[in-house]
Design an enzyme around this catalytic site. Structure first.
Site, PDB file in Angstrom:
ATOM      1  CG  LEU A   9      -1.772  -1.270   1.429  1.00 49.99           C
ATOM      2  CD1 LEU A   9      -2.775  -1.051   2.548  1.00 49.99           C
ATOM      3  CD2 LEU A   9      -2.470  -1.689   0.144  1.00 49.99           C
ATOM      4  CB  ALA A  10       2.824   2.856  -2.047  1.00 51.34           C
ATOM      5  CB  ALA A  11      -2.653   5.047  -2.359  1.00 57.37           C
ATOM      6  N   GLY A  12      -0.872   6.890  -0.121  1.00 53.25           N
ATOM      7  CA  GLY A  12      -1.026   8.083   0.708  1.00 53.25           C
ATOM      8  C   GLY A  12      -0.095   9.221   0.305  1.00 53.25           C
ATOM      9  NE  ARG A  16       0.642  11.942  10.588  1.00 48.18           N
ATOM     10  CZ  ARG A  16       0.607  10.832  11.322  1.00 48.18           C
ATOM     11  NH1 ARG A  16       1.023  10.874  12.582  1.00 48.18           N
ATOM     12  NH2 ARG A  16       0.171   9.704  10.821  1.00 48.18           N
ATOM     13  CD  GLN A  73      -6.790   3.575  -2.224  1.00 45.13           C
ATOM     14  OE1 GLN A  73      -5.610   3.707  -1.914  1.00 45.13           O
ATOM     15  NE2 GLN A  73      -7.750   3.318  -1.331  1.00 45.13           N
ATOM     16  CE  LYS A 351      34.770  18.991 -16.992  1.00 48.93           C
ATOM     17  NZ  LYS A 351      34.342  19.050 -18.446  1.00 48.93           N
ATOM     18  NE  ARG A 440      60.406  29.908 -19.072  1.00 49.34           N
ATOM     19  CZ  ARG A 440      60.841  28.902 -18.343  1.00 49.34           C
ATOM     20  NH1 ARG A 440      59.974  28.214 -17.631  1.00 49.34           N
ATOM     21  NH2 ARG A 440      62.109  28.582 -18.302  1.00 49.34           N
TER      22      ARG A 440
END
Length: 459
Positions: A9-12, A16, A73, A351, A440
């Protein structure tokens, strides 16, 4: 594979959390909570894993990927209603279904498997994962009958004085006979203060129907902790970090101070590697054996060979070979490749650069968009001038070249094998193999000229 199914369940939304990021996407030790649960479920013996999504559905689906099927959902009408979203896929199947939560990132596949085993072994209609805690205030109590089976689950606010003294609590994780689960879910009503359909009501209906409901008490209460706010998120991170660090140490990694060492859930470290305090190893970093890392180093998504030393440096998205020395205070930026026995010393930035075997940039150097061969010496203060304000250009340095201090290599430019670049030179043209390049101005000394400047009069 057996007829076992997982519903996560991961619908919320997770109001908070006070965040633009949906709750289950908040990270614990470098990985979203939902990924922790999906990954552990994936290690258990499930035929199919379903994730019930709602708020932020597309973002949650992206985090889940192909490891589970997401079901939407549309309205969040309670945990029972959420499980019902899998009815079309599961209601007519024999087997076992486990209900998990996307905000319980500490759950392990071992606990899931034990819950399934006890439910199937005892031919129970359902098994409830429980835990015993000293202060059960706020949790639903698990009340057992004389046989030790579950008689009822009573919420804290509804418990009488005797029930409040019970310390065994309901974690909210269940294992069901699949057909019985979906048959009874359709009988659950929303006749409650919230107007929602609650999954625990199925347990009550099973008991009323004289079905066998058992409890499996986990020894690790922290596995069942749900995350609803930032305080609980930090607590989950602490538990997870302890677990990761302990596993690393059991596998032969030395953590000088585990409490100040932060390792991602997806990194791997070889035995006899020593990690000093203040070090953060994140992402999918892979570190070999016999290395020394830290103190106060940051490594993200890097592959590092054996016997390499990294001291107080930052490394990102790069490949590092064996017996390499990096730091202190070096910065290895993305897409760099540093071969065996090379050295990148203090205050050196690299880099998108490849550094060949045994080559050295010992201090105060910038190497960007460059390719260095073997046995190259980069003098102090050397810079590859790779950017003209619009485009990046490459510098190539052949095997055995020697670049003197304070040289500027203005790309695109090639320094041949065995070539020398004199200190203080600004190189704008390629240098042939074994040549000496001097670029130089000739020094001119004007005798007694300093007296005319009269600088000393003010001192």
């Amino acid at each position: 594979m057996s007829n076992r199914y997982a519903i996560i369940l991961a619908a919320g939304k997770g109001t908070r959390m006070k965040s633009k990021l949906y709750k289950v996407l908040h990270q614990v030790c470098g990985k979203p909570m939902i990924r922790h649960v999906v990954d552990e479920a994936g290690r258990a013996d499930f035929s199919k894993i379903y994730v019930i999504v709602g708020h932020g559905a597309n973002d949650v689906k992206a985090a889940v990927g192909k490891d589970a099927e997401c079901l939407l959902q549309k309205e969040q009408l309670g945990t029972g209603h959420a499980v019902l979203q899998a009815a079309d896929q599961l209601a007519d199947l024999d087997g076992t279904t486990v209900v998990l939560y996307g905000d319980t990132p500490l759950i392990t596949h071992q606990t899931i498997e034990k819950l399934i085993h006890i439910q199937e072994e005892q031919h129970a209609a359902a098994a409830v994962l429980t835990a015993t805690i000293e202060d059960p205030t706020g949790y639903g109590r698990v009340i057992r009958d004389a046989s030790g089976n579950v008689a009822k689950i009573v919420e804290d606010k509804d418990a009488n004085s005797d029930e409040k003294r019970v310390k065994e609590i309901n974690t909210g994780i269940y294992c069901f006979n699949n057909r019985k689960l979906f048959t009874l879910l359709r009988q659950v009503t929303n006749n409650n203060a919230q107007g929602e359909y609650y999954l625990p009501d199925v347990i009550g209906l099973l008991v009323q129907g004289s079905e066998k409901v058992i409890a499996y008490e986990t020894e690790s209460f922290e596995e069942t902790l749900g995350v609803n706010d930032r305080i609980q998120l930090a607590a989950a991170g602490k538990y997870m970090q302890e677990r990761i660090n302990q596993t690393m140490m059991k596998n032969g990694v030395t953590l000088v101070d585990p409490a100040s060492t932060y390792l991602s859930a997806e990194c791997t470290i070889g035995n006899d590697t020593v990690i000093y305090p203040g070090t953060i190893i994140s992402g999918q970093s892979r570190i070999g054996s016999g290395c020394t890392v830290g103190p106060h180093s940051q490594i993200k998504n890097c592959v590092i060979g054996d016997e390499t030393q990294i001291e107080q440096s930052v490394l990102e998205d790069s490949w590092i070979g064996n017996h390499v020395q990096i730091g202190p205070f070096a910065h290895i930026r993305p897409l760099s490749k540093i071969h065996d026995q090379a050295k990148v010393g203090n205050f050196v930035e690299v880099k998108n650069t490849e550094i060949g075997e045994r080559s050295k940039a010992s201090h105060l150097t910038y190497l960007g968009d460059a390719t260095l061969g073997k046995d190259v010496n980069m003098g102090c203060g050397t810079i590859t001038v790779n950017y003209d304000g619009k485009n990046k250009f490459a510098t190539k340095i052949g095997d055995g070249a020697f670049i003197g201090c304070n040289a500027n290599l203005v790309a695109p430019v090639t320094i041949g094998e065995g070539a020398f670049v004199a200190a203080g030179s600004t190189i704008t043209q390629s240098v042939n193999n074994n040549a000496l390049a001097i670029a130089r101005s000739r020094q001119t000394n004007k005798e007694n000229y300093a007296l005319k400047l009269n600088y000393r009069a003010n001192h």
